[in-house]
Design a protein around this motif. Structure first.
Motif, mmCIF file in Angstrom:
data_model
loop_
_atom_site.group_PDB
_atom_site.id
_atom_site.type_symbol
_atom_site.label_atom_id
_atom_site.label_comp_id
_atom_site.label_asym_id
_atom_site.label_seq_id
_atom_site.Cartn_x
_atom_site.Cartn_y
_atom_site.Cartn_z
ATOM 1 N N GLU A 127 0.831 -1.195 0.000
ATOM 2 C CA GLU A 127 0.000 0.000 0.000
ATOM 3 C C GLU A 127 0.876 1.260 0.000
ATOM 4 O O GLU A 127 0.650 2.178 -0.768
ATOM 5 C CB GLU A 127 -0.895 -0.025 1.232
ATOM 6 C CG GLU A 127 -2.100 0.878 1.131
ATOM 7 C CD GLU A 127 -2.935 0.790 2.403
ATOM 8 O OE1 GLU A 127 -3.416 -0.315 2.701
ATOM 9 O OE2 GLU A 127 -3.069 1.817 3.091
ATOM 10 N N THR A 128 1.906 1.259 0.855
ATOM 11 C CA THR A 128 2.789 2.421 0.924
ATOM 12 C C THR A 128 3.507 2.640 -0.404
ATOM 13 O O THR A 128 3.670 3.763 -0.865
ATOM 14 C CB THR A 128 3.841 2.224 2.035
ATOM 15 O OG1 THR A 128 3.197 1.651 3.152
ATOM 16 C CG2 THR A 128 4.489 3.533 2.427
ATOM 17 N N LEU A 129 3.945 1.535 -1.014
ATOM 18 C CA LEU A 129 4.710 1.661 -2.254
ATOM 19 C C LEU A 129 3.846 2.124 -3.424
ATOM 20 O O LEU A 129 4.331 2.760 -4.349
ATOM 21 C CB LEU A 129 5.380 0.328 -2.606
ATOM 22 C CG LEU A 129 6.614 -0.013 -1.775
ATOM 23 C CD1 LEU A 129 7.098 -1.413 -2.098
ATOM 24 C CD2 LEU A 129 7.717 1.006 -2.024
ATOM 25 N N THR A 130 2.569 1.765 -3.388
ATOM 26 C CA THR A 130 1.713 2.225 -4.485
ATOM 27 C C THR A 130 1.158 3.619 -4.190
ATOM 28 O O THR A 130 0.632 4.272 -5.071
ATOM 29 C CB THR A 130 0.529 1.255 -4.730
ATOM 30 O OG1 THR A 130 -0.096 0.995 -3.473
ATOM 31 C CG2 THR A 130 0.999 -0.043 -5.341
ATOM 32 N N GLY A 131 1.284 4.059 -2.938
ATOM 33 C CA GLY A 131 0.748 5.376 -2.590
ATOM 34 C C GLY A 131 1.851 6.340 -2.237
ATOM 35 O O GLY A 131 2.644 6.745 -3.107
ATOM 36 N N ARG A 134 5.483 6.202 -3.653
ATOM 37 C CA ARG A 134 5.598 5.779 -5.047
ATOM 38 C C ARG A 134 6.851 6.331 -5.738
ATOM 39 O O ARG A 134 7.516 5.663 -6.492
ATOM 40 C CB ARG A 134 4.343 6.222 -5.810
ATOM 41 C CG ARG A 134 4.291 5.575 -7.176
ATOM 42 C CD ARG A 134 3.088 5.983 -7.940
ATOM 43 N NE ARG A 134 2.028 6.431 -7.028
ATOM 44 C CZ ARG A 134 0.841 6.837 -7.447
ATOM 45 N NH1 ARG A 134 0.557 6.849 -8.721
ATOM 46 N NH2 ARG A 134 -0.071 7.239 -6.592
ATOM 47 N N ASP A 135 7.153 7.600 -5.465
ATOM 48 C CA ASP A 135 8.273 8.216 -6.183
ATOM 49 C C ASP A 135 9.496 8.401 -5.308
ATOM 50 O O ASP A 135 10.293 9.310 -5.531
ATOM 51 C CB ASP A 135 7.817 9.566 -6.764
ATOM 52 C CG ASP A 135 6.623 9.371 -7.689
ATOM 53 O OD1 ASP A 135 6.675 8.440 -8.516
ATOM 54 O OD2 ASP A 135 5.624 10.124 -7.550
ATOM 55 N N ARG A 140 11.672 2.903 -1.459
ATOM 56 C CA ARG A 140 11.294 1.705 -2.199
ATOM 57 C C ARG A 140 12.305 0.587 -1.940
ATOM 58 O O ARG A 140 11.943 -0.548 -1.629
ATOM 59 C CB ARG A 140 11.216 2.023 -3.692
ATOM 60 C CG ARG A 140 10.564 0.906 -4.483
ATOM 61 C CD ARG A 140 10.675 1.138 -5.971
ATOM 62 N NE ARG A 140 10.199 2.460 -6.367
ATOM 63 C CZ ARG A 140 10.761 3.177 -7.356
ATOM 64 N NH1 ARG A 140 11.815 2.719 -8.006
ATOM 65 N NH2 ARG A 140 10.279 4.365 -7.653
#
Ligand SMILES: Nc1ncnc2c1ncn2[C@@H]1O[C@H](COP(=O)(O)OP(=O)(O)OP(=O)(O)O)[C@@H](O)[C@H]1O
Ligand SMILES: [Mg+2]
Length: 337
Positions: A127-131, A134-135, A140
């Protein structure tokens, strides 16, 4: 005739009074029941209603009957059948089956719990990585590292469960190969070198015999010593030694014959006596927080125990708080017929 039957049996006559009992039934419900109304002896509505129903329909029935003493409940399945004008009740103790059922439920609950923790962590990071992250390449990289760690933990759990069920399956089949122990122990130690280095534990192998072969399953014995040495590294003390000893063969009373003792001695915190008997239970951990931190699922010693049983050996755990732990495996040297 019913005195010869090992199950508790009760015969109720057409006047609803008890006509006959056998000794197992007297142990269950007491003596002096002959001539009494069955309600006084049975007292549980379910069974009393079922007796009336069997009498009026003539169709046999099965009901549950529970007895309580201060220690525990005992569950019986009672078969109620009509025999001419009498109603015959036979009681079958179901506690063993209930215990197995409980063990299975506990097992499933434990497995689910162990899997849920890493899964929850993984979902959180996804969830954190897609939200939010993300950048953020640095975040990451770090999160992916943790995710790999959690996924590895799940893999290890599943592998342990599979090997446990495999070991249980062939526990009655005696191993047929001959396994050379010096080489096997050296290989087990070598395989754990990185872990030992990371924990700052020095592993030393002491052998009192050059070469010694025992009847065994090489893969499984490798797993036994791998698990024990890994525990010694994980729960031993940093900066200290872990000594693995292959003793000379000797007569062992516990094996009622020639056997060899292999022991793993660490200098860690030790284990309090009341835990020791339970260590080989699945998922049992003394300090589940610490064990989980070092990647433990509490299945290692359960697997060890089953493998040692299959080899007709013995597992002995001795420990002193603050001093360390000595885990020994005794294996028969001669092929058992
Ligand atoms: N040498 C030891 N010193 C102190 N405690 C130990 C030692 N070996 C085992 N234990 C205790 O016994 C528990 C059960 O050990 P076991 O090997 O079955 O599981 P684990 O090491 O936690 O997990 P796994 O082996 O499945 O990775 C451990 O969690 C630990 O608390
Ligand atoms: Mg272990």
């Amino acid at each position: 005739m019913i005195a010869a039957i090992p199950l508790p049996v009760l015969v109720i006559g057409p006047d609803d009074r008890i006509r006959a009992t056998n000794p197992p039934l007297e142990r269950l419900l007491g003596t002096g029941l002959i001539g009494k109304h069955h309600i006084t002896a049975l007292r549980q509505p379910g069974i009393i209603d079922a007796i009336a129903a069997v009498r009026s329909t003539g169709i046999s029935a099965k009901v549950r009957f529970v007895t309580r003493d201060h220690e525990k409940d005992t569950f019986y399945q009672v078969v109620i059948a009509l025999s001419d004008a009498d109603v015959v009740l036979s009681f079958e103790d179901q506690s063993a089956a209930e215990d197995v059922g409980k063990m299975r439920r506990d097992f499933v609950a434990n497995v689910s719990h162990e899997l849920r923790t890493p899964l929850t962590a993984l979902l959180g990071f996804i969830e954190t990585l897609t939200g939010a992250a993300r950048d953020d390449p640095a975040a990451r990289a770090r999160f992916l590292g943790i995710m790999a760690h959690e996924a590895n933990r799940m893999t290890r759990l599943v592998n342990d469960l599979l090997s446990l069920s495999r070991v249980e399956e062939d526990e009655r089949v005696r191993p047929r190969e001959q396994v050379e122990l010096t080489g096997l122990l050296a290989a087990a130690i070598k395989g754990l070198e990185p872990q030992a280095a990371a924990a700052d534990v020095t592993v030393r192998l002491e052998t009192q015999v050059e070469h010694l072969s025992v009847p065994g399953d090489a893969g499984q014995l490798r797993q036994v010593f791998g698990n024990l040495i890994e525990n010694g590294i994980k729960y031993g003390a940093a900066g200290k030694e872990l000594v693995v000893t292959l003793h000379a063969p000797a007569h062992h009373l516990r094996l009622r014959g020639q056997g060899v003792q292999i022991s793993v001695a660490d200098q860690g915190d030790g284990i309090a006596p009341h835990h020791i008997a339970r260590l080989t239970e699945r998922f049992y951990r003394v300090d589940s927080h610490r064990s989980r931190e070092v990647g433990g699922t509490g299945l290692g010693l359960a697997i060890v125990k089953h493998i040692v049983n299959r080899h007709r050996g013995r597992l002995l755990i001795e420990s002193e708080l603050g001093k360390g732990t000595l885990v020994s495996v005794l294996l028969p040297v001669e092929s058992l017929s």
